[in-house]
Enzyme design. Structure first.
Site, short mmCIF file in Angstrom:
data_model
loop_
_atom_site.label_atom_id
_atom_site.label_comp_id
_atom_site.label_asym_id
_atom_site.label_seq_id
_atom_site.Cartn_x
_atom_site.Cartn_y
_atom_site.Cartn_z
N LEU A 129 0.91 -1.08 -0.07
CA LEU A 129 0.04 -0.04 0.03
C LEU A 129 0.82 1.33 0.15
CD1 LEU A 129 -2.75 1.32 0.27
CD2 LEU A 129 -2.74 0.96 2.70
N GLU B 296 0.84 0.17 9.97
CA GLU B 296 -0.54 0.26 9.91
C GLU B 296 -1.31 1.30 10.29
OE1 GLU B 296 -2.02 -4.01 9.81
OE2 GLU B 296 -0.27 -4.67 9.62
C1 LIG Z 1 9.09 -1.89 9.32
C2 LIG Z 1 8.22 -1.23 8.79
C3 LIG Z 1 7.28 -2.09 7.94
C4 LIG Z 1 6.30 -1.68 7.09
N1 LIG Z 1 5.47 -2.52 6.18
C5 LIG Z 1 4.74 -2.10 5.33
C6 LIG Z 1 3.90 -2.88 4.51
O1 LIG Z 1 4.32 -4.35 4.78
N2 LIG Z 1 2.95 -2.38 3.51
C7 LIG Z 1 2.89 -1.22 3.63
O2 LIG Z 1 2.07 -0.79 2.88
N3 LIG Z 1 3.24 -0.14 4.35
C8 LIG Z 1 4.36 -1.00 5.33
N4 LIG Z 1 5.06 0.12 6.13
C9 LIG Z 1 4.79 1.59 6.06
C10 LIG Z 1 3.88 2.25 6.96
O3 LIG Z 1 2.69 1.79 7.04
C11 LIG Z 1 4.20 3.85 6.89
O4 LIG Z 1 5.64 4.06 7.41
C12 LIG Z 1 3.31 4.79 7.77
O5 LIG Z 1 1.92 4.32 7.25
C13 LIG Z 1 3.44 5.90 7.85
O6 LIG Z 1 3.72 6.49 6.29
P1 LIG Z 1 5.12 7.61 6.27
O7 LIG Z 1 6.35 6.50 6.69
O8 LIG Z 1 5.20 7.60 4.94
O9 LIG Z 1 5.09 8.58 6.97
P2 LIG Z 1 4.39 9.96 6.82
O10 LIG Z 1 2.94 9.58 6.43
O11 LIG Z 1 5.12 10.80 5.86
O12 LIG Z 1 4.19 10.71 8.25
C14 LIG Z 1 5.12 11.05 8.71
C15 LIG Z 1 4.85 11.82 10.18
O13 LIG Z 1 3.53 12.69 9.93
C16 LIG Z 1 2.37 12.17 10.97
N5 LIG Z 1 1.18 12.52 10.19
C17 LIG Z 1 0.99 12.35 8.90
N6 LIG Z 1 -0.40 12.72 8.60
C18 LIG Z 1 -0.87 13.14 9.70
C19 LIG Z 1 -2.20 13.87 10.11
N7 LIG Z 1 -3.04 14.00 9.21
N8 LIG Z 1 -2.38 14.25 11.29
C20 LIG Z 1 -1.08 13.97 12.36
N9 LIG Z 1 -0.16 13.46 12.00
C21 LIG Z 1 0.29 13.13 10.85
C22 LIG Z 1 2.72 10.63 11.03
O14 LIG Z 1 2.12 10.21 11.88
C23 LIG Z 1 4.18 10.76 11.29
O15 LIG Z 1 4.55 10.79 12.35
C24 LIG Z 1 6.03 -0.16 6.84
C25 LIG Z 1 6.98 0.67 7.85
C26 LIG Z 1 7.79 0.33 8.32
C27 LIG Z 1 8.62 1.26 9.14
#
Ligand SMILES: Cc1cc2nc3c(=O)[nH]c(=O)nc-3n(C[C@H](O)[C@H](O)[C@H](O)COP(=O)(O)OP(=O)(O)OC[C@H]3O[C@@H](n4cnc5c(N)ncnc54)[C@H](O)[C@@H]3O)c2cc1C
Length: 380
Positions: free
Chosen positions: A126, A363
């Site tokens: 995703l 997630e």
């Molecule tokens: C070890 C690991 C395994 C993973 N496995 C998978 C997987 O198998 N499949 C998959 O699809 N994804 C996976 N992920 C991705 C994970 O779901 C995302 O990292 C997560 O959803 C956050 O997205 P981002 O890293 O782009 O952070 P961003 O969306 O860039 O967020 C950065 C910061 O801003 C905050 N933020 C963003 N929007 C808002 C808002 N509206 N209000 C308040 N705060 C906000 C977030 O909480 C975070 O603190 C994995 C991540 C890791 C680290």
């Protein structure tokens, strides 16, 4: 500590006994070594699958064990206490089977026995480099061309990216926003699917995550799950279930940290007495024990709603938020209880603390869980 559990059936008791025995024999002795080497435990997952613990919540006709979610989550909790990466792998794999199990055609569901049995391992694609929390903004494209969709774009942070046998790809087949998103099921061998080098993560070293580049990968059109435009609904529905899995992992990890810290604090002597007898430390452990029980209760209450066919998204968000924040606190405190010994790899608590962090991120970050809950409050 032994957890006193009320389970729905004798079969569930047997399953938890089996999970405990397997976790002690196959997981606990191997975890530190695999984490140290950053080696993915494929064989361990096959063993878990052959023991019937990979497809617990799915229908028997699809190769599952038709267990209530509350039972599946308690198995996951036990496994997470011995080796988080394996429990997380099971949680992600279970999530990856969900779109086909819930929304697939009869033909697509014929794939389920191999998927659920653990012969095939799944990945859930995703997130993207530019679209993390804002998943509805994803840009990976799928264009219909004859009997296939041609997929191009990049997914990020994909657990099992380099080791999965099948991928759920959430991609854009229509216009902007959630309604333009679809879900495809692709085989690992599909030309044009290129998993990249593993990220160098803080913890969960045996569970590598990586980007995946889709370079005009042709995915057969009959692998579209649930129809064009259904992808976002499928993704969010899967995540409701997946969040409960992450919450259960958090409870198991925190319980392991507490058990270790208590064992140490009963042995370690300072000022002529066991350190657990210092109220400042003992109260801290009491708080941890209470928070773990509360997180377990919240998680299982959400699971029981799901099992009863009632809405549970909101309760899943609360459980994920509370349990993973709790696990971060409890594992950090466990390091403190061990003092200097907590800061070195001779004891597992430093690993638990590093591992807990990711549970607050995956997630849906915990900010996103708060968003889900506060929006529901605002709606009334
Ligand atoms: C070890 C690991 C395994 C993973 N496995 C998978 C997987 O198998 N499949 C998959 O699809 N994804 C996976 N992920 C991705 C994970 O779901 C995302 O990292 C997560 O959803 C956050 O997205 P981002 O890293 O782009 O952070 P961003 O969306 O860039 O967020 C950065 C910061 O801003 C905050 N933020 C963003 N929007 C808002 C808002 N509206 N209000 C308040 N705060 C906000 C977030 O909480 C975070 O603190 C994995 C991540 C890791 C680290």
């Amino acid at each position: 500590m032994t957890v006193d559990r009320i389970l729905p059936t004798d079969e569930a008791h047997d399953l938890l006994d089996l999970a405990t025995e397997l976790a002690d024999r196959e997981l606990a002795p191997k975890a530190a070594g695999f984490e140290e080497r950053g080696e993915f435990p494929r064989e361990v997952l096959r063993t878990v699958g052959r023991a019937g613990l990979l497809g617990l919540p799915y229908a028997e006709e699809h190769g599952g064990a038709a267990q209530p979610y509350e039972v599946y989550l308690q198995v996951l909790e036990i496994l997470a206490g011995r080796w988080l990466a394996v429990a997380e792998a099971i949680s992600v794999h279970t999530l990856s089977c969900y779109p086909v199990a819930q929304f697939g055609t009869d033909e697509q569901r014929k794939l389920l026995p191999d998927m659920i049995g653990g012969e095939l391992l799944g990945a859930y694609c995703l997130s993207e480099p530019q679209g993390g929390s804002d998943a509805a903004a994803l840009t990976t494209k799928a264009v219909r061309d004859g009997d296939a969709y041609v997929v191009s774009g990049t997914k990020a942070w994909i657990t099992h990216a380099r080791v999965a046998d099948f991928y759920n790809i959430f991609c854009r087949t229509g216009g902007p926003g959630p309604k333009g998103i679809s879900c495809l099921l692709a085989d690992r061998a599909t030309p044009g699917i290129h998993p990249q080098a593993a990220e160098r993560t803080m913890g969960l070293h045996s569970s590598p995550v990586a980007q995946i580049a889709f370079d005009d990968a042709r995915v057969p059109a009959d692998r579209l799950i649930g129809g064009e435009g259904m992808g976002f609904t499928i993704a969010m529905s899967a995540l409701d279930s997946g969040r409960l899995g992450i919450a259960a992992c958090a409870v198991g990890l925190a319980q392991a940290a507490l058990d270790y810290a208590v064992g140490y604090a009963r042995e370690r002597q300072q000022f002529g007495r066991a350190i657990i007898d210092f109220q400042g430390l003992g109260f801290n452990l009491a708080d941890a024990a209470t928070q773990i029980s509360a997180a377990r209760a919240l998680t299982l209450a959400a699971a029981r709603l799901r099992d009863a066919g009632r809405p549970y998204s909101l309760e899943a968000a609360k459980a994920k938020l509370f349990a993973t924040d709790m696990a971060m606190r409890v594992t950090t405190d466990a390091v403190q209880v061990l003092g200097g010994a907590g800061y070195v790899a001779d004891h597992p608590v430093e690993r638990y603390m590093r591992e807990a962090k990711v549970l607050q991120i995956v997630e849906g970050t915990n900010q996103i869980q708060r968003l889900v809950i506060s929006r529901a409050l605002a709606k009334g």
